[in-house]
Design a protein around this motif. Structure first.
Motif, PDB file in Angstrom:
ATOM      1  N   TRP A  67       0.826  -1.211   0.000  1.00  0.00           N
ATOM      2  CA  TRP A  67       0.000   0.000   0.000  1.00  0.00           C
ATOM      3  C   TRP A  67       0.854   1.252   0.000  1.00  0.00           C
ATOM      4  N   LEU A  68       2.059   1.173   0.565  1.00  0.00           N
ATOM      5  CA  LEU A  68       2.966   2.316   0.493  1.00  0.00           C
ATOM      6  C   LEU A  68       3.403   2.543  -0.952  1.00  0.00           C
ATOM      7  N   ARG A  69       3.698   1.461  -1.654  1.00  0.00           N
ATOM      8  CA  ARG A  69       4.077   1.595  -3.060  1.00  0.00           C
ATOM      9  C   ARG A  69       2.949   2.226  -3.877  1.00  0.00           C
ATOM     10  N   ARG A  70       1.745   1.802  -3.608  1.00  0.00           N
ATOM     11  CA  ARG A  70       0.611   2.361  -4.347  1.00  0.00           C
ATOM     12  C   ARG A  70       0.377   3.824  -3.984  1.00  0.00           C
ATOM     13  N   ALA A  71       0.616   4.161  -2.701  1.00  0.00           N
ATOM     14  CA  ALA A  71       0.497   5.565  -2.302  1.00  0.00           C
ATOM     15  C   ALA A  71       1.553   6.419  -2.996  1.00  0.00           C
ATOM     16  N   LEU A  72       2.758   5.858  -3.190  1.00  0.00           N
ATOM     17  CA  LEU A  72       3.814   6.582  -3.901  1.00  0.00           C
ATOM     18  C   LEU A  72       3.494   6.744  -5.387  1.00  0.00           C
ATOM     19  N   GLN A  73       2.479   6.005  -5.841  1.00  0.00           N
ATOM     20  CA  GLN A  73       2.000   6.170  -7.212  1.00  0.00           C
ATOM     21  C   GLN A  73       0.805   7.108  -7.289  1.00  0.00           C
ATOM     22  N   GLY A  74       0.429   7.647  -6.117  1.00  0.00           N
ATOM     23  CA  GLY A  74      -0.630   8.649  -6.092  1.00  0.00           C
ATOM     24  C   GLY A  74      -1.960   8.188  -5.538  1.00  0.00           C
ATOM     25  N   GLU A  75      -2.043   6.956  -5.050  1.00  0.00           N
ATOM     26  CA  GLU A  75      -3.303   6.448  -4.520  1.00  0.00           C
ATOM     27  C   GLU A  75      -3.386   6.665  -3.012  1.00  0.00           C
ATOM     28  N   LYS A  76      -4.553   7.089  -2.572  1.00  0.00           N
ATOM     29  CA  LYS A  76      -4.785   7.324  -1.156  1.00  0.00           C
ATOM     30  C   LYS A  76      -5.455   6.080  -0.564  1.00  0.00           C
ATOM     31  N   HIS A  77      -4.964   5.616   0.612  1.00  0.00           N
ATOM     32  CA  HIS A  77      -5.468   4.364   1.163  1.00  0.00           C
ATOM     33  C   HIS A  77      -5.637   4.440   2.674  1.00  0.00           C
ATOM     34  N   ARG A  78      -6.453   3.495   3.139  1.00  0.00           N
ATOM     35  CA  ARG A  78      -6.564   3.207   4.581  1.00  0.00           C
ATOM     36  C   ARG A  78      -6.606   1.700   4.708  1.00  0.00           C
ATOM     37  N   LYS A  79      -5.566   1.104   5.269  1.00  0.00           N
ATOM     38  CA  LYS A  79      -5.452  -0.341   5.289  1.00  0.00           C
ATOM     39  C   LYS A  79      -4.870  -0.835   6.610  1.00  0.00           C
ATOM     40  N   VAL A  80      -5.157  -2.119   6.905  1.00  0.00           N
ATOM     41  CA  VAL A  80      -4.560  -2.807   8.048  1.00  0.00           C
ATOM     42  C   VAL A  80      -3.490  -3.745   7.504  1.00  0.00           C
ATOM     43  N   THR A  81      -2.272  -3.628   8.006  1.00  0.00           N
ATOM     44  CA  THR A  81      -1.172  -4.479   7.563  1.00  0.00           C
ATOM     45  C   THR A  81      -0.579  -5.202   8.763  1.00  0.00           C
ATOM     46  N   GLU A  82       0.207  -6.248   8.454  1.00  0.00           N
ATOM     47  CA  GLU A  82       0.863  -7.045   9.495  1.00  0.00           C
ATOM     48  C   GLU A  82       2.370  -7.044   9.215  1.00  0.00           C
ATOM     49  N   PRO A  83       3.062  -5.964   9.610  1.00  0.00           N
ATOM     50  CA  PRO A  83       4.489  -5.870   9.304  1.00  0.00           C
ATOM     51  C   PRO A  83       5.336  -6.945   9.973  1.00  0.00           C
ATOM     52  N   SER A  84       4.868  -7.478  11.093  1.00  0.00           N
ATOM     53  CA  SER A  84       5.545  -8.594  11.755  1.00  0.00           C
ATOM     54  C   SER A  84       4.470  -9.506  12.330  1.00  0.00           C
ATOM     55  N   PRO A  85       4.761 -10.791  12.498  1.00  0.00           N
ATOM     56  CA  PRO A  85       3.740 -11.748  12.930  1.00  0.00           C
ATOM     57  C   PRO A  85       3.033 -11.327  14.214  1.00  0.00           C
ATOM     58  N   GLY A  86       1.696 -11.242  14.132  1.00  0.00           N
ATOM     59  CA  GLY A  86       0.897 -10.906  15.306  1.00  0.00           C
ATOM     60  C   GLY A  86       0.816  -9.428  15.630  1.00  0.00           C
ATOM     61  N   VAL A  87       1.484  -8.599  14.841  1.00  0.00           N
ATOM     62  CA  VAL A  87       1.455  -7.147  15.065  1.00  0.00           C
ATOM     63  C   VAL A  87       0.735  -6.497  13.886  1.00  0.00           C
ATOM     64  N   PHE A  88      -0.329  -5.779  14.180  1.00  0.00           N
ATOM     65  CA  PHE A  88      -1.162  -5.179  13.135  1.00  0.00           C
ATOM     66  C   PHE A  88      -1.231  -3.666  13.318  1.00  0.00           C
ATOM     67  N   TRP A  89      -1.127  -2.972  12.188  1.00  0.00           N
ATOM     68  CA  TRP A  89      -1.237  -1.524  12.196  1.00  0.00           C
ATOM     69  C   TRP A  89      -2.284  -1.097  11.173  1.00  0.00           C
ATOM     70  N   GLU A  90      -3.165  -0.220  11.612  1.00  0.00           N
ATOM     71  CA  GLU A  90      -4.094   0.405  10.675  1.00  0.00           C
ATOM     72  C   GLU A  90      -3.499   1.749  10.275  1.00  0.00           C
ATOM     73  N   SER A  91      -3.310   1.920   8.985  1.00  0.00           N
ATOM     74  CA  SER A  91      -2.583   3.108   8.514  1.00  0.00           C
ATOM     75  C   SER A  91      -3.373   3.872   7.460  1.00  0.00           C
ATOM     76  N   TRP A  92      -3.187   5.177   7.489  1.00  0.00           N
ATOM     77  CA  TRP A  92      -3.740   6.071   6.476  1.00  0.00           C
ATOM     78  C   TRP A  92      -2.572   6.560   5.613  1.00  0.00           C
ATOM     79  N   TYR A  93      -2.655   6.382   4.309  1.00  0.00           N
ATOM     80  CA  TYR A  93      -1.594   6.759   3.381  1.00  0.00           C
ATOM     81  C   TYR A  93      -2.085   7.939   2.534  1.00  0.00           C
ATOM     82  N   THR A  94      -1.404   9.063   2.651  1.00  0.00           N
ATOM     83  CA  THR A  94      -1.789  10.254   1.895  1.00  0.00           C
ATOM     84  C   THR A  94      -0.623  10.717   1.032  1.00  0.00           C
ATOM     85  N   PRO A  95      -0.738  10.583  -0.294  1.00  0.00           N
ATOM     86  CA  PRO A  95       0.346  11.049  -1.165  1.00  0.00           C
ATOM     87  C   PRO A  95       0.506  12.564  -1.087  1.00  0.00           C
TER      88      PRO A  95
END
Length: 265
Positions: A67-95
């Motif tokens: 989703w960061l790559r897509r935000a760097l292409q100009g897309e705005k997102h709000r997503k939940v990711t799991e950067p490490s096992p069992g750890v979840f972050w809900e993030s807002w991506y604003t280009p």
């Protein structure tokens, strides 16, 4: 400061931002076009190592950086990711869009939602367990048994309400169609209460069996149930009834034997 006495200058905005970062359990971050962190701060970031100047694509697995790559292409997102096992972050991506329309970076805010995600997973597992238990219960409450060649039995236990009656009929008709049974024993030994609705369900089942070429036989009506049937004036004359499951099976065997001996025309 404007005419209303409210300071809206850069210093006031910086104070507001600092207050939010120090008191809200969030991480505010920014990356440049290559994914390098240029800003990483907030109350939720205080327990983490400083990653300013490091590249997100080196720190986190690819699936967390989609989703960061897509935000760097100009897309705005709000997503939940799991950067490490069992750890979840809900993030807002604003280009961040430059004067020429190009993406000059991404500003984001992230909230640790690990506890909520774990609770959601636990709930989903519990719901799945309940559904599997309900399947087991449904199978137990409609145990269609093949007791003789051409004869199946359905011992009924408990209360036969409309929803259960529908399940029983579906399972029963499917079994008759699958086995080619000619007789079906509906055993009421485990039924303590019979009312008008239950009687109608039984009559409906027997009629449905007849449409498939099978005959229904009701067995095991208890004395107290028989008294109730008489007292409320229910008419079960259209049903073949016998005292016990054994008597019912004997009846079916005799009927099939007689049919085999009967001359064909």
């Amino acid at each position: 400061m404007d005419g209303g006495g409210v300071d809206r200058g850069p210093a006031a905005e910086a104070t507001i931002l600092r207050s939010l970062l120090d008191n809200l359990d969030v991480v505010v971050w920014a990356v440049d076009p290559k994914g390098n962190f240029t800003f990483h701060d907030g109350k939720a970031a205080q327990a983490q190592a400083d990653i300013t100047g490091k590249c997100a694509f080196d720190l986190y697995p690819e699936e967390a950086n989609v989703w960061l790559r897509r935000a760097l292409q100009g897309e705005k997102h709000r997503k939940v990711t799991e950067p490490s096992p069992g750890v979840f972050w809900e993030s807002w991506y604003t280009p961040v869009i430059g004067e020429g329309g190009e993406v000059t970076g991404v500003i984001g805010m992230s909230i640790d939602v690990s506890e909520a995600q774990r609770a959601q997973r636990d709930l989903a597992q519990k719901v799945d367990l309940i559904e599997r238990q309900e399947d087991v219960i449904r199978n137990l409450e409609t145990p269609v048994l093949e007791v003789w060649e051409g004869v199946i039995a359905l011992p009924l236990v408990g209360i036969l309400d409309s929803s259960r009656a529908a399940r029983v009929m579906n399972d029963l008709l499917a079994s008759v169609s699958r086995t080619g049974a000619r007789y079906v024993l509906l055993d009421l030994t485990g039924v303590d209460v019979v009312d008008t609705a239950t009687a109608n369900y039984l009559i409906g089942m027997v009629r449905a069996l007849g449409l498939l070429g099978a005959s229904g036989v009701v067995t095991g009506i208890r004395p107290n149930v028989a008294q109730t049937i008489i007292s409320i004036g229910m008419d079960l004359s259209s049903l073949k009834t016998l005292g016990t499951l054994r008597q019912g099976l004997s009846y079916c065997i005799r009927q099939m034997a007689a049919q085999k001996k009967a001359p064909a025309f």
